[in-house]
Structure formats: structure tokens, C-alpha cells
Enzyme design. Structure first.
Site, PDB file in Angstrom:
ATOM      1  CD  GLU A 140     -53.885  18.363  86.944  1.00  0.00           C
ATOM      2  OE1 GLU A 140     -53.343  18.627  87.316  1.00  0.00           O
ATOM      3  OE2 GLU A 140     -54.205  17.312  85.417  1.00  0.00           O
ATOM      4  CG  ASP A 144     -57.550  24.658  87.601  1.00  0.00           C
ATOM      5  OD1 ASP A 144     -57.272  24.207  88.276  1.00  0.00           O
ATOM      6  OD2 ASP A 144     -58.081  24.639  86.036  1.00  0.00           O
ATOM      7  CG  ASP A 186     -53.043  22.454  88.958  1.00  0.00           C
ATOM      8  OD1 ASP A 186     -53.671  21.928  87.266  1.00  0.00           O
ATOM      9  OD2 ASP A 186     -52.026  22.866  89.058  1.00  0.00           O
ATOM     10  CG  HIS A 214     -56.936  22.515  80.668  1.00  0.00           C
ATOM     11  ND1 HIS A 214     -56.835  21.594  81.982  1.00  0.00           N
ATOM     12  CD2 HIS A 214     -55.725  23.520  80.597  1.00  0.00           C
ATOM     13  CE1 HIS A 214     -56.446  21.138  82.365  1.00  0.00           C
ATOM     14  NE2 HIS A 214     -55.162  21.770  81.912  1.00  0.00           N
ATOM     15  CG  ASP A 215     -53.303  19.649  80.860  1.00  0.00           C
ATOM     16  OD1 ASP A 215     -52.691  20.877  80.993  1.00  0.00           O
ATOM     17  OD2 ASP A 215     -53.641  19.752  82.072  1.00  0.00           O
TER      18      ASP A 215
HETATM   19  C1  GLC Z   1     -52.140  20.354  86.008  1.00  0.00           C
HETATM   20  C2  GLC Z   1     -53.088  21.143  84.838  1.00  0.00           C
HETATM   21  C3  GLC Z   1     -52.219  21.648  83.475  1.00  0.00           C
HETATM   22  C4  GLC Z   1     -50.652  22.775  84.596  1.00  0.00           C
HETATM   23  C5  GLC Z   1     -50.178  21.753  84.961  1.00  0.00           C
HETATM   24  C6  GLC Z   1     -49.082  22.514  86.285  1.00  0.00           C
HETATM   25  O1  GLC Z   1     -52.101  19.632  84.788  1.00  0.00           O
HETATM   26  O2  GLC Z   1     -53.927  20.760  84.110  1.00  0.00           O
HETATM   27  O3  GLC Z   1     -52.502  22.539  82.342  1.00  0.00           O
HETATM   28  O4  GLC Z   1     -49.641  23.032  83.010  1.00  0.00           O
HETATM   29  O5  GLC Z   1     -50.937  20.745  86.442  1.00  0.00           O
HETATM   30  O6  GLC Z   1     -49.849  23.699  87.101  1.00  0.00           O
END
Ligand code: GLC
Length: 570
Positions: free
Chosen positions: A278, A99, A200, A335-336
Site C-alpha cells: 500500500e 491484508d 498495509d 476502502h479508503d
Molecule cells: C491503511 C488501511 C486503512 C487503515 C490504515 C491503518 O491505510 O488501508 O484502512 O486505516 O492503514 O491500518
């Protein structure tokens, strides 16, 4: 099939390291835990792993607040452990991507500590600093995690910008030194042999240079309230528009594309590495070869329920818009987001719906990403006490509900569980022993274990049961691997099917294979003719025992929620 790259053929599996496997009994997952499970992953049939952040971090955002881009969090292990893990993947013919958090660092990262130490520090301009307006922040931008996006720093009498938590200050990517420093970290992992990155929050990397105010018609708290009460599609559409307006100057600025091109060039210096962003925005594929290798099909994941029409419309739209040579990528949880069954289930046929979900992931055109625990049907676990929460976003939402919105505590807890992400991050359920076999008995795990591990939602029990979801995953992953059309084939939806049936053809000319995928989204059986595509040559897979040997048929009757795959003869 032969011309495809490894990441086009692979099935990815996301590991959330804190919750995957605890090898030393401290209640926290670690790299040795992953090493111990490499054979498990291989045997399950996944080919590549996306590892959520493993870097040193003060954990305000569970590792997405990185304090050292080339290190390993001490509670996860050492750099040597990391290298052993990477070798372990490669020895088994598997791949590992990391990541990469580009938008922000932790406020404890040495870069930020320097930047915030004085106005004249050479790294001052590595972050977004600005004077306030009178006693107010520089503008009316919000943080996605609630409240103003600006934090006042009494030491230097200026504000810094944070799109996420105040412990996650945004880097200033207009400063070329930032790019250089981050690209060095990228090279560090690529030199070591890491196979790529999941990027990310790329949409948030740049923000309006003039810091212009946004002009949404409501405040963020009002928007929260509206989101909650919205019922009709038109209300939801309006909310989406307002949301976009609220963050207009903070999201998806054109400059991100230049940065993605520069990063792609770095990655392309190494053979066979890849980037997945993402984002759901197809624009980040660039011309199909000069930005990201893949972006996620988030619009599919965002559906509230599965319908054949919804899936078809999604595929039609996305595949049409992909630039030439771009390769799709599908996922339904991470995970979100919500766990699969908790999101798409109807409370009665959840497991059947989970099976359909996997069938879709493994047979739609594109690379699938699975999330650890979905292979045993882990569900959302709603925490009973705010003191159990670890996700700062969920906690913040609870406090906003109580303090600003005057919501009663039990109701605030419900909203905090809905918004917060702890519910999908609970420890992996390996067995029906204490702590689900994640940590030894008596250890307090970092998030509570979902007690439903005692009701069969654990790996070991399901491995022993040929009819389990786990065995279904393992079987279907093999069927995908053995049938090149399911990986390399094009996608042609069948139009003349009953309303609750989704059927499509995957045809790979190069491999001389044509496959039919037929899914019944309904609790009733349904039939349809195959004359629109050909006749069944060989059944490849079915959730219905009695259909496993169908052959030469020209019509088919699908049982309730059946997933049926066949090779066909045109
Ligand atoms: C992305 C991640 C998330 C995180 C955010 C800030 O959306 O998937 O878990 O809180 O970025 O880094």
C-alpha cells in the site's frame, strides 16, 4: 504471455469482508457469504481476491487493528471456514491474498497487553515507548488520524507511539523478536496455501530513532483548515510540502527497504506467492526482484479528474522509472478512497466515466485491482447522522471540527463524511430486495445500505440488463483475457490524437498481437487517423454498437465517451 506469473495476468478484486455478503443474518458480512459468492466472482471474470482484514479485532479501525494475526474474527467465521473459502478459490482456479498489517497491532493484542503491563516485561521493547518531556509527550509528532502520536500510559508512566489511532500502537521493528513473531504469522498463512499479501501502510513501519521534532510551520488543525481552503495548484503543492515536513521523521525511512527484502525472502521460500504494497512509491520495488512484486499506481488514482494528458503523463513517468523486471499495478478506488463515479464523475456522465475507468484499468500495462461494488457503480453514501458512523477517523474529524474548529454541526458532518471512509464501505448491493439482499429484511446492517439499490444499482437487476454496467464489466474482463497483448503487451501512447482522446498501442511480440485502445473523454465525437499505427484488423470491443464490426479502417470517429479496442495490422 506464457512467461508471466499468475499475479501479472490476474485481475484482482478487493473484498471488504464486513460489507460483502451476510450469510447468517446478523447484519455483518462473513466468510460463508464470500464462499456463497465464489461462483459470482468467477462468472464476473476476476481471477484473484484481496481480502481486507479478517482477523479478530476490537474494530477501532475496522479490522486494521489486529488482535490475533493467525485467527479469524468470530463474527466472520472460523479457521475451518477460512480453509473452505481458500479451497473454494483454488478449486475455481482463483487466488487469494490477505491484508497484512505490519506497522501496528491492536492495543488488545496480547503482545501489547504484555508490553504495557510493566517496564520490565520481556515484551516491553516490542512497541515504541518513551518518557515524556516534563508533562508533555516525547516530541511534537502527529498521528495521521489526528492529534498527538503519543499516548500516556499511567501504569508505567511512559508514552507509547501510534501513527494511527491510540488503539493501534506501533510495533518496534528494530527489535528482531518482532520480526520473527510477525514472520511466523506470515508463514502460517503461506503454509496454509494463501497466495500472498497486500501490505498495509508500509511507509510508516519505522520512525526516527532519535525521536527528533518535526518543524512544519503550522499545526495539524491549521493544516486541515488550509487543505479545505486551498484552491490553486501552488497552494496544494505548498500543503503537500508542509504535510511531508510534518511527518518527515515518521514516514518512508530507508530501513523499511531492508525489512521488505527480508519479507520477500520469506515469501520466495514458497512457490509463486506475491506481495503488493500500500504505497505509490516505486522505490519499494527495490531492484525489481528483491522487494515488493508490485506497488499501487496511487498517483493515477489521486487525479481529481481523468484527462488524456493526465493519464499519459502518469504512464510516461511511472513506466520510465520502473526498475527492470518490475511490473506495474493500477487501481482507482479502495476502502479508503472515494467510489469511482463519485470521484471522477461530473454528475452528468458518471456511468460513461465509470466505463472509461474500467477500460483504463483493464488495458493499461499492469495488474488491475478493482473494489467490490464498482462493477455495479456503487456510489459514496453520505451518512446523515454522526451516530451512524463506524469509522473512528471520521468520528474524530467530526469532534475536532466541533470542539476545536467551532464548525457548525451540519458543516462538520459534511467534512466528517468527506474525510471518513464509511461512505465507501456500505453493504454490497446484491438485489432490489430489502437491505439490497445483503442481509435479510428487518436486520439492521452494520452500516446503512445505500438506498440507491432500489434504483438499479444492484447486481441482480444489472445482470438481467445486457446494457448495464455489470454486463459491461463482465464483457470487458473477457476481452482482456482473450487478448494477450492487453495483458502482456508493452505500452506505446499515440501522439497525434485530438486533445480529448487517449489512444495507445499494446503490443506483445511473443504473442504476435498488437492492440489499439482508443478512448474519447468527451461528450462530443472526434476523429483521428490510424496511419500512425496501422489499420484495423478486427474490432475487439466498443461501447458503440455500430462500431463493433469495423475492419480495414485507416481512420476512426469515436462517439462521445466511446471506448474502442481493436487488433491492428501494422
Ligand atoms: C491503511 C488501511 C486503512 C487503515 C490504515 C491503518 O491505510 O488501508 O484502512 O486505516 O492503514 O491500518
Amino acid at each position: 504471455m506464457q512467461t508471466l506469473k499468475w499475479w501479472q495476468k490476474a485481475v484482482f478484486y478487493q473484498i471488504y469482508p464486513r460489507s460483502f455478503a451476510d450469510s447468517n443474518g446478523d447484519g455483518i458480512g462473513d466468510l460463508q457469504g464470500i464462499i456463497d459468492r465464489l461462483d459470482y466472482l468467477k462468472d464476473l471474470g476476476v481471477d484473484a481476491v484481496w481480502l481486507s482484514p479478517h482477523y479478530p479485532s476490537p474494530l477501532w479501525d475496522c479490522g486494521y487493528d489486529v488482535a490475533d494475526y493467525t485467527g479469524v474474527a468470530p463474527e466472520y467465521g472460523s479457521l475451518d471456514d477460512f480453509k473452505r473459502m481458500l479451497d473454494g478459490f483454488h478449486q475455481r482456479g482463483m487466488y487469494l491474498i490477505l491484508d497484512l498489517v505490519l506497522n501496528h497491532t491492536s492495543d488488545q493484542h496480547p503482545w501489547f497487553l504484555e508490553s504495557s503491563s510493566s517496564l520490565s516485561n520481556p515484551r516491553r521493547d516490542w512497541y515504541i515507548w518513551s518518557d515524556g518531556v516534563g508533562s508533555n509527550p516525547p516530541n511534537n509528532w502527529y498521528s495521521a488520524f489526528g492529534g498527538s502520536a503519543w499516548e500516556f500510559d499511567p501504569v508505567t508512566d511512559q508514552y507509547y507511539y501510534h501513527y494511527f489511532l491510540k488503539q493501534q500502537p506501533d510495533l518496534n521493528w528494530r527489535n528482531p523478536q518482532v520480526q520473527e513473531a510477525m514472520f511466523n504469522a506470515v508463514r502460517f498463512w503461506l503454509d496454509m496455501g494463501v497466495d500472498g499479501f497486500r501490505l498495509d501502510a508500509i511507509g510508516t513501519i519505522f520512525e526516527d530513532e532519535g525521536l527528533r521534532n518535526q518543524s512544519a510551520p503550522v499545526t495539524q488543525t491549521e493544516l486541515y483548515r488550509l487543505v479545505r481552503s486551498a484552491k490553486s495548484p501552488s497552494e496544494r503543492k505548498w500543503i503537500d510540502r508542509v504535510w511531508r515536513e510534518m511527518y518527515r521523521h515518521q514516514h518512508d525511512l530507508p530501513e523499511v527497504h531492508g525489512l521488505m527484502q527480508a519479507l520477500r525472502k520469506v515469501v520466495d521460500e514458497y512457490p509463486d506467492r506475491m506481495l503488493v504494497g500500500e504505497t505509490g512509491m516505486i522505490e519499494y520495488y527495490g531492484n525489481g526482484e528483491d522487494e515488493l512484486h508490485m506497488v499501487f499506481n496511487f498517483p493515477l488514482m489521486d487525479h481529481t479528474r481523468f484527462t488524456p494528458g493526465g493519464v499519459k503523463a502518469n504512464q510516461k513517468e511511472r513506466l520510465k522509472r520502473l526498475p527492470p523486471k518490475a511490473w506495474p499495478c493500477n487501481t482507482l478506488n479502495n476502502h479508503d478512497a472515494s467510489r469511482l463515479g463519485s470521484h471522477f464523475g461530473d454528475g452528468v456522465h458518471d456511468e460513461a466515466i465509470e466505463r472509461i475507468a474500467l477500460a483504463l484499468m483493464l488495458t493499461l500495462r499492469g495488474t488491475p485491482f478493482l473494489y467490490n461494488g464498482e462493477e455495479i457503480g456503487m456510489t459514496n453514501y453520505l451518512l446523515e447522522d454522526i451516530r451512524q458512523f463506524r469509522d473512528t477517523w471520521g468520528i474524530g474529524r467530526y469532534l475536532t471540527e466541533i470542539e476545536e474548529m467551532k464548525t457548525p454541526p451540519d458543516q462538520a458532518l459534511i467534512y466528517a463524511n468527506q474525510t471518513g471512509r464509511d461512505k465507501v464501505r456500505t453493504p454490497m448491493q446484491w438485489s432490489n430486495e430489502a437491505n439490497a439482499g445483503f442481509s435479510p429484511e428487518g436486520v439492521k446492517t452494520w452500516l446503512p445500505v445505500n438506498p440507491n439499490y432500489q434504483k438499479g444499482i444492484n447486481v441482480r437487476s444489472q445482470q438481467k440488463d445486457p446494457g448495464s454496467l455489470w454486463n459491461y464489466y463482465r464483457r470487458l474482463l473477457r476481452v482482456r483475457k482473450e487478448n494477450p497483448a492487453l495483458v502482456a503487451g508493452d505500452y506505446q501512447p499515440l501522439e497525434h490524437t485530438p486533445r480529448n482522446c487517449l489512444a495507445y498501442i499494446r503490443q506483445s511480440q511473443g504473442d504476435g498481437q498488437t492492440c489499439l485502445v482508443a478512448i474519447n473523454y468527451n461528450a462530443k465525437s472526434l476523429s483521428f487517423d490510424l496511419n500512425q499505427c496501422g489499420k484495423i484488423k478486427k474490432t475487439l470491443f466498443s461501447t458503440e454498437e455500430k462500431h463493433l464490426h469495423l475492419k480495414d479502417e485507416i481512420s476512426i470517429t469515436l462517439a462521445p465517451y466511446e471506448v474502442y479496442l481493436a487488433e491492428i495490422e501494422e
